[in-house]
Design a protein around this motif. Structure first.
Motif, short mmCIF file in Angstrom:
data_model
loop_
_atom_site.label_atom_id
_atom_site.label_comp_id
_atom_site.label_asym_id
_atom_site.label_seq_id
_atom_site.Cartn_x
_atom_site.Cartn_y
_atom_site.Cartn_z
N ASP A 70 -2.58 1.01 26.60
CA ASP A 70 -4.10 0.81 27.67
C ASP A 70 -4.77 2.31 26.30
OD1 ASP A 70 -5.30 1.69 28.90
OD2 ASP A 70 -5.06 3.72 29.80
N GLY A 71 -5.81 0.99 25.52
CA GLY A 71 -6.71 1.66 24.59
C GLY A 71 -5.92 2.71 23.89
N VAL A 72 -5.54 1.79 22.61
CA VAL A 72 -5.22 2.64 21.73
C VAL A 72 -6.46 2.22 20.59
CG1 VAL A 72 -3.17 2.53 20.36
CG2 VAL A 72 -2.88 2.32 21.89
N TYR A 73 -6.44 3.40 19.50
CA TYR A 73 -7.03 3.37 18.45
C TYR A 73 -6.61 3.74 16.92
CZ TYR A 73 -8.22 8.13 18.53
OH TYR A 73 -7.78 9.65 18.97
N ALA A 74 -6.46 3.06 16.23
CA ALA A 74 -6.37 3.46 14.48
C ALA A 74 -6.87 4.41 14.12
CB ALA A 74 -6.08 2.75 13.85
N GLY A 75 -5.62 5.79 13.51
CA GLY A 75 -6.69 6.39 12.11
C GLY A 75 -6.62 7.06 11.53
N GLU A 76 -7.06 7.29 10.29
CA GLU A 76 -7.41 7.07 9.06
C GLU A 76 -6.31 7.02 8.60
OE1 GLU A 76 -9.49 9.96 5.71
OE2 GLU A 76 -8.88 10.78 7.09
N SER A 96 7.20 4.59 -29.15
CA SER A 96 8.68 4.97 -28.40
C SER A 96 8.66 4.50 -27.02
CB SER A 96 8.00 6.06 -27.71
OG SER A 96 6.61 6.26 -27.43
N VAL A 97 9.99 4.31 -27.49
CA VAL A 97 10.15 3.77 -26.04
C VAL A 97 10.81 4.24 -24.65
CG1 VAL A 97 11.29 1.01 -27.14
CG2 VAL A 97 12.45 3.29 -26.46
N GLY A 98 10.14 4.23 -23.16
CA GLY A 98 11.00 4.62 -22.69
C GLY A 98 11.14 4.51 -20.84
N LEU A 99 10.87 5.15 -20.06
CA LEU A 99 11.35 4.52 -18.86
C LEU A 99 10.06 4.54 -17.40
CD1 LEU A 99 12.86 3.23 -16.27
CD2 LEU A 99 13.95 4.54 -16.12
N SER A 100 9.45 4.50 -17.29
CA SER A 100 8.58 5.09 -16.06
C SER A 100 8.26 4.78 -14.26
CB SER A 100 6.99 4.71 -16.13
OG SER A 100 6.20 4.37 -15.60
N VAL A 101 8.71 6.06 -13.91
CA VAL A 101 8.83 5.79 -12.34
C VAL A 101 8.07 6.39 -11.60
CG1 VAL A 101 10.46 6.51 -10.61
CG2 VAL A 101 11.60 6.06 -12.35
N SER A 102 7.36 5.63 -10.43
CA SER A 102 5.88 5.55 -9.77
C SER A 102 6.33 5.70 -8.75
CB SER A 102 4.59 4.73 -10.33
OG SER A 102 4.36 4.76 -11.94
N TYR A 103 5.91 6.20 -8.01
CA TYR A 103 5.60 6.61 -6.28
C TYR A 103 4.25 6.45 -5.33
CZ TYR A 103 5.95 7.64 -1.35
OH TYR A 103 5.88 7.98 0.03
N VAL A 104 4.22 5.48 -4.48
CA VAL A 104 2.83 5.64 -3.60
C VAL A 104 2.61 5.22 -2.12
CG1 VAL A 104 2.16 3.59 -4.53
CG2 VAL A 104 0.68 4.97 -3.64
N GLY A 105 2.70 6.70 -1.28
CA GLY A 105 2.56 6.40 0.12
C GLY A 105 1.61 5.83 1.12
N PHE A 106 1.45 5.08 1.49
CA PHE A 106 0.55 4.80 2.64
C PHE A 106 1.33 5.30 3.87
CE2 PHE A 106 -0.41 1.41 -0.93
CZ PHE A 106 -1.09 2.36 -0.94
N TYR A 107 -0.41 6.07 4.68
CA TYR A 107 0.07 6.13 6.22
C TYR A 107 -0.76 6.27 7.05
CZ TYR A 107 3.42 9.19 3.16
OH TYR A 107 4.65 9.28 2.45
N GLN A 108 -0.54 6.29 8.11
CA GLN A 108 -1.43 5.63 9.01
C GLN A 108 -1.20 5.32 10.64
OE1 GLN A 108 -3.78 1.92 9.30
NE2 GLN A 108 -5.76 2.60 10.59
N ASN A 109 -1.77 6.80 11.15
CA ASN A 109 -1.21 6.94 12.80
C ASN A 109 -2.31 6.23 14.02
OD1 ASN A 109 1.15 8.63 11.92
ND2 ASN A 109 -0.17 10.47 12.09
N SER A 110 -1.57 5.43 15.39
CA SER A 110 -2.36 5.22 16.47
C SER A 110 -2.20 6.44 17.61
CB SER A 110 -2.26 3.90 16.49
OG SER A 110 -2.62 2.80 14.83
N TYR A 111 -3.46 6.25 18.55
CA TYR A 111 -3.49 7.30 19.29
C TYR A 111 -3.99 6.65 20.34
CZ TYR A 111 -3.47 10.74 15.66
OH TYR A 111 -2.45 10.83 13.69
N THR A 112 -3.35 6.98 21.48
CA THR A 112 -4.08 6.09 22.54
C THR A 112 -5.16 6.91 23.27
OG1 THR A 112 -2.59 8.75 24.07
CG2 THR A 112 -2.18 6.60 23.57
#
Length: 218
Positions: A70-76, A96-112
């Motif tokens: 019943d009427g859900v809209y997406a947040g940012e 030089s030689v080495g190791l690279s570790v990377s992280y990225v997170g994506f988040y989105q909430n939806s509301y009534t």
């Protein structure tokens, strides 16, 4: 993008010619030295791993709009940016030689619409690990220029969390190849330094941060 690549190539050939005439070698960048960097980059390339997922598309259950409620809209949509931690070991003055570790997170909430209460959340975690090599082609006491390349894998964890019906929540995991090519990077400082680099790959087109060099030979 082609203009930036052309500029990087011109800088590479111009400055590399100066290296041959360089007499003074920085003692902090010799065999046996260690280099740790912590930085953050843009998400332009990392979003490609989520292009067909719920964060940037609308297939079935991952849609930001649930037409059966019943009427859900997406947040940012929110992202952490690509957070990167890398370690390099200097095996030559220029390599030089080495190791690279990377992280990225994506988040989105939806509301009534009626109550503005949280209906469900879309969350994606991306974690990449890539062995890499780095070529230092300008080595001054406080300024260094370098290029590099990395190849590895990224793990993508997709989570749809329904707040009203946990049975609708889903958790999916995938593994994809990942790479990073740094056309040009610059570090300013000696042991503790700041850096910025321009490249192509999971870590972003532009990234910057801080680093620390130390030698195990002391």
């Amino acid at each position: 993008m082609k203009l930036f690549s052309a500029i990087a190539c011109v800088l590479l050939f111009t400055l590399s010619a100066r290296v041959y005439g360089q007499k003074e070698v920085d003692k902090t960048l010799l065999k046996g030295c260690h280099d740790i960097q912590l930085g953050i980059g843009d998400i332009a390339f990392a979003t490609l791993y989520n292009e067909n997922n719920y964060v940037y598309a609308e297939p079935a259950i991952y849609s930001p709009y649930n037409w059966f409620s019943d009427g859900v809209y997406a947040g940012e949509k929110v992202s952490t940016g690509v957070i990167n931690l890398s370690y390099h070991y200097q095996i030559e003055n220029w390599l030089s030689v080495g190791l690279s570790v990377s992280y990225v997170g994506f988040y989105q909430n939806s509301y009534t619409n009626s109550t503005n209460k949280l209906a469900y959340s879309n969350i994606t975690h991306n974690l990449a690990a890539m062995p890499d090599v780095r070529f230092t082609w300008l080595n001054k006491k406080y300024v260094k220029l370098y290029s590099g390349a990395a190849l590895g894998f990224v793990s993508v964890a997709q989570n749809y969390l329904d707040k009203n019906n946990s049975e609708l929540s889903t958790h999916d995991y995938s593994l994809y190849p990942a790479f990073q090519i740094d056309f040009i990077g610059v570090s300013v400082g000696k042991d503790l330094y700041g850096f910025a680099k321009y490249g192509l790959g999971f870590e972003g087109f532009i990234s910057a941060g801080i680093g620390y060099r130390f030698s195990s030979n002391k």
